[in-house]
Design a protein around this motif. Structure first.
Motif, PDB file in Angstrom:
ATOM      1  N   ASP A  39      -3.281  -2.747 -12.387  1.00 17.43           N
ATOM      2  CA  ASP A  39      -4.061  -3.932 -12.027  1.00 17.43           C
ATOM      3  C   ASP A  39      -3.097  -5.063 -11.688  1.00 17.43           C
ATOM      4  OD1 ASP A  39      -6.014  -5.729 -11.558  1.00 17.43           O
ATOM      5  OD2 ASP A  39      -6.834  -5.768 -13.601  1.00 17.43           O
ATOM      6  N   GLY A  40      -2.701  -5.125 -10.413  1.00 17.10           N
ATOM      7  CA  GLY A  40      -1.769  -6.150  -9.975  1.00 17.10           C
ATOM      8  C   GLY A  40      -0.367  -5.605  -9.803  1.00 17.10           C
ATOM      9  N   GLY A  41       0.461  -6.402  -9.113  1.00 15.61           N
ATOM     10  CA  GLY A  41       1.820  -5.963  -8.818  1.00 15.61           C
ATOM     11  C   GLY A  41       1.900  -5.286  -7.464  1.00 15.61           C
ATOM     12  N   PHE A  42       2.759  -4.263  -7.360  1.00  9.37           N
ATOM     13  CA  PHE A  42       3.090  -3.658  -6.066  1.00  9.37           C
ATOM     14  C   PHE A  42       2.938  -2.149  -6.128  1.00  9.37           C
ATOM     15  CE2 PHE A  42       4.890  -7.775  -6.315  1.00  9.37           C
ATOM     16  CZ  PHE A  42       4.812  -8.292  -5.028  1.00  9.37           C
ATOM     17  N   LEU A  43       2.368  -1.597  -5.068  1.00  6.70           N
ATOM     18  CA  LEU A  43       2.163  -0.146  -4.971  1.00  6.70           C
ATOM     19  C   LEU A  43       3.074   0.415  -3.871  1.00  6.70           C
ATOM     20  CD1 LEU A  43      -1.756  -0.106  -4.936  1.00  6.70           C
ATOM     21  CD2 LEU A  43      -0.236   0.211  -6.928  1.00  6.70           C
ATOM     22  N   ASP A 333       5.667  -4.178 -11.362  1.00  8.50           N
ATOM     23  CA  ASP A 333       5.204  -5.553 -11.567  1.00  8.50           C
ATOM     24  C   ASP A 333       5.742  -6.481 -10.483  1.00  8.50           C
ATOM     25  OD1 ASP A 333       3.629  -5.207 -13.824  1.00  8.50           O
ATOM     26  OD2 ASP A 333       5.376  -5.250 -15.157  1.00  8.50           O
ATOM     27  N   ASP A 334       7.002  -6.251 -10.089  1.00  9.65           N
ATOM     28  CA  ASP A 334       7.655  -7.159  -9.144  1.00  9.65           C
ATOM     29  C   ASP A 334       7.891  -6.453  -7.811  1.00  9.65           C
ATOM     30  OD1 ASP A 334       7.898  -9.347 -11.010  1.00  9.65           O
ATOM     31  OD2 ASP A 334       9.373  -8.079 -12.047  1.00  9.65           O
ATOM     32  N   LEU A 340      16.014  -4.669  -5.323  1.00 10.61           N
ATOM     33  CA  LEU A 340      15.909  -3.199  -5.366  1.00 10.61           C
ATOM     34  C   LEU A 340      16.039  -2.653  -6.783  1.00 10.61           C
ATOM     35  CD1 LEU A 340      17.948  -2.401  -2.123  1.00 10.61           C
ATOM     36  CD2 LEU A 340      15.482  -2.067  -2.453  1.00 10.61           C
ATOM     37  N   ALA A 341      16.636  -3.423  -7.677  1.00 14.87           N
ATOM     38  CA  ALA A 341      16.778  -2.965  -9.071  1.00 14.87           C
ATOM     39  C   ALA A 341      15.419  -2.779  -9.744  1.00 14.87           C
ATOM     40  CB  ALA A 341      17.624  -3.959  -9.860  1.00 14.87           C
ATOM     41  N   LYS A 347       6.312   0.976 -13.408  1.00 10.17           N
ATOM     42  CA  LYS A 347       5.417   0.869 -14.572  1.00 10.17           C
ATOM     43  C   LYS A 347       4.385   1.988 -14.575  1.00 10.17           C
ATOM     44  CE  LYS A 347       1.979  -2.448 -12.979  1.00 10.17           C
ATOM     45  NZ  LYS A 347       1.339  -3.746 -13.207  1.00 10.17           N
ATOM     46  N   ARG A 348       4.160   2.581 -13.408  1.00  7.72           N
ATOM     47  CA  ARG A 348       3.323   3.772 -13.319  1.00  7.72           C
ATOM     48  C   ARG A 348       3.936   4.732 -12.309  1.00  7.72           C
ATOM     49  NH1 ARG A 348       0.308   4.500 -17.306  1.00  7.72           N
ATOM     50  NH2 ARG A 348      -1.453   3.103 -17.638  1.00  7.72           N
ATOM     51  N   ILE A 349       3.845   6.022 -12.633  1.00  9.11           N
ATOM     52  CA  ILE A 349       4.175   7.075 -11.672  1.00  9.11           C
ATOM     53  C   ILE A 349       2.946   7.965 -11.596  1.00  9.11           C
ATOM     54  CG2 ILE A 349       5.649   9.064 -11.158  1.00  9.11           C
ATOM     55  CD1 ILE A 349       7.888   7.747 -12.793  1.00  9.11           C
ATOM     56  N   ILE A 350       2.388   8.070 -10.389  1.00 13.62           N
ATOM     57  CA  ILE A 350       1.216   8.935 -10.193  1.00 13.62           C
ATOM     58  C   ILE A 350       1.595  10.009  -9.173  1.00 13.62           C
ATOM     59  CG2 ILE A 350      -1.176   9.039  -9.367  1.00 13.62           C
ATOM     60  CD1 ILE A 350      -1.555   6.210 -10.474  1.00 13.62           C
TER      61      ILE A 350
END
Ligand SMILES: [Zn+2]
Length: 357
Positions: A39-43, A333-334, A340-341, A347-350
């Motif tokens: 919920d939020g951040g970057f995909l 999140d960022d 690149l770090a 925060k998630r791996i799908i």
């Protein structure tokens, strides 16, 4: 299986999007009772290691369990698609495992006697046998064939091409006629014009690229996977080669100018992708180091990220995140384009629509 819901800025774009995941596929319309897991951040479409060896370890070929652990290490670093650039092990059983990254196999390395690392590839024997060997690997692999384009020729004490130009042209035509692509390991200068003019699809390493070959690759759209973090090993290779001083000097010179060489290829518009060469001298799971290295030699952070994600996926025939596509994605999140770090801690791996973590 419960449907999943993710929300975030969908890279490479700038727009926040809601996506749903059902049966391993992305849906762009709301799915009832979906569980929100981001919920939020970057995909980001899952990372790609375009030059990886599942089945090779520091001592050479490994067993299937060890190879599975290598693939898990890559997955946990966010690499969800691997182009396996030659393996002595039949890794097809790993492709059945839903918890492991998707593997695009290039089959076995094709080399000549004493002209590659022992036990990894197939000794084709006389160069004229290459087209037939390519035809076999097309059958065995997943649409890629891997040639050893050059290697030390101990009789001459330096890098030298393995194959005559006319044999290459015939061999590459055999692969293309069967719908497969061809790539080649090349460190030095001399093998490159023959390979590129024969219509090869990709060059691995490419430390010997001249301005002329770069221009020709750009014109043809020939890809380059420089494996920069592996080139860092050239001084060690040279240090162990005191019996062959010309070769050792050559390797040191190629290493000294690799930043310029790859920078020029990027500048010229050669399609460059991120590959680690994990397997022998390189540990698995280092894709972010390669992305960082590509940025250091001149790719913008966004392009370096694309070289290990959306651009590489497209090149390998895998889609990005859109209606009906494979749900292989990372969440942060960022914004990894700004730093690149950020890539080091998804925060998630799908993977295949399942939460790995
Ligand atoms: Zn390799």
């Amino acid at each position: 299986m419960t449907a999943l819901h993710v929300r975030g800025v969908l890279l490479p774009g700038a727009e926040e999007r809601d996506l749903w995941v059902v049966n391993g596929r992305v849906r762009t319309r709301p799915v009832p009772a979906a569980e929100t897991v981001v919920d939020g951040g970057f995909l980001l479409p899952g990372l790609v290691d375009a030059h990886c060896h599942v089945g090779i370890g520091p001592q050479g070929p490994v067993d299937l369990d060890t190879a599975a652990t290598q693939a898990e290490t890559d997955r946990d670093a966010g690499t969800l698609l691997l182009r396996d650039c030659g393996s002595p092990l039949d890794t097809r059983p790993l492709q059945e495992r839903l918890d492991l990254p998707r593997i695009v196999r290039a089959g076995r390395h094709l080399a000549r006697p004493k002209r590659y690392i022992p036990h990894l590839g197939i000794d084709v024997g006389e160069p004229e046998r290459l087209p037939a060997a390519v035809a076999e690997q097309v059958e065995y692999g997943d649409g890629w064939v891997k040639l050893v384009g050059d290697w030390i020729d101990r009789a001459h004490g330096d890098l030298a091409p393995l194959w005559p130009d006319d044999v290459l042209a015939e061999a590459i035509a055999v692969a293309h006629a069967a719908g497969a692509r061809v790539t080649a390991h090349v460190f030095g200068e001399d093998a490159l014009p023959g390979l590129v003019n024969a219509g090869i699809d990709c060059i691995e390493h490419g430390t010997g690229l001249s301005d002329e070959v770069i221009a020709e690759m750009a014109r043809r759209g020939t890809a380059l996977v420089p494996t920069l973090i592996n080139i860092e090993n050239f001084p060690d290779i040279a240090a162990k080669a005191d019996k062959y001083p010309a070769y050792a000097d050559h390797m040191r010179a190629l290493h000294a100018r690799v930043g310029d060489t790859v920078g020029k290829a990027i500048e010229a518009g050669v399609p460059v992708y991120a590959g680690t060469d994990a397997g022998g001298g390189i540990e698995h799971g280092r894709i972010v180091d390669e992305v960082t290295a590509l940025h250091r030699v001149g790719m913008s952070a966004e392009d370096a990220l694309g070289a290990a994600s959306w651009a590489a996926r497209g090149w390998l025939g895998w889609s990005n995140l859109d209606e009906g596509t494979a749900a292989d994605l990372l969440a942060f999140d960022d914004d990894p384009r700004k730093d690149l770090a950020v890539l080091r801690a998804p925060k998630r791996i799908i993977l295949r629509g399942r939460v790995v973590r």
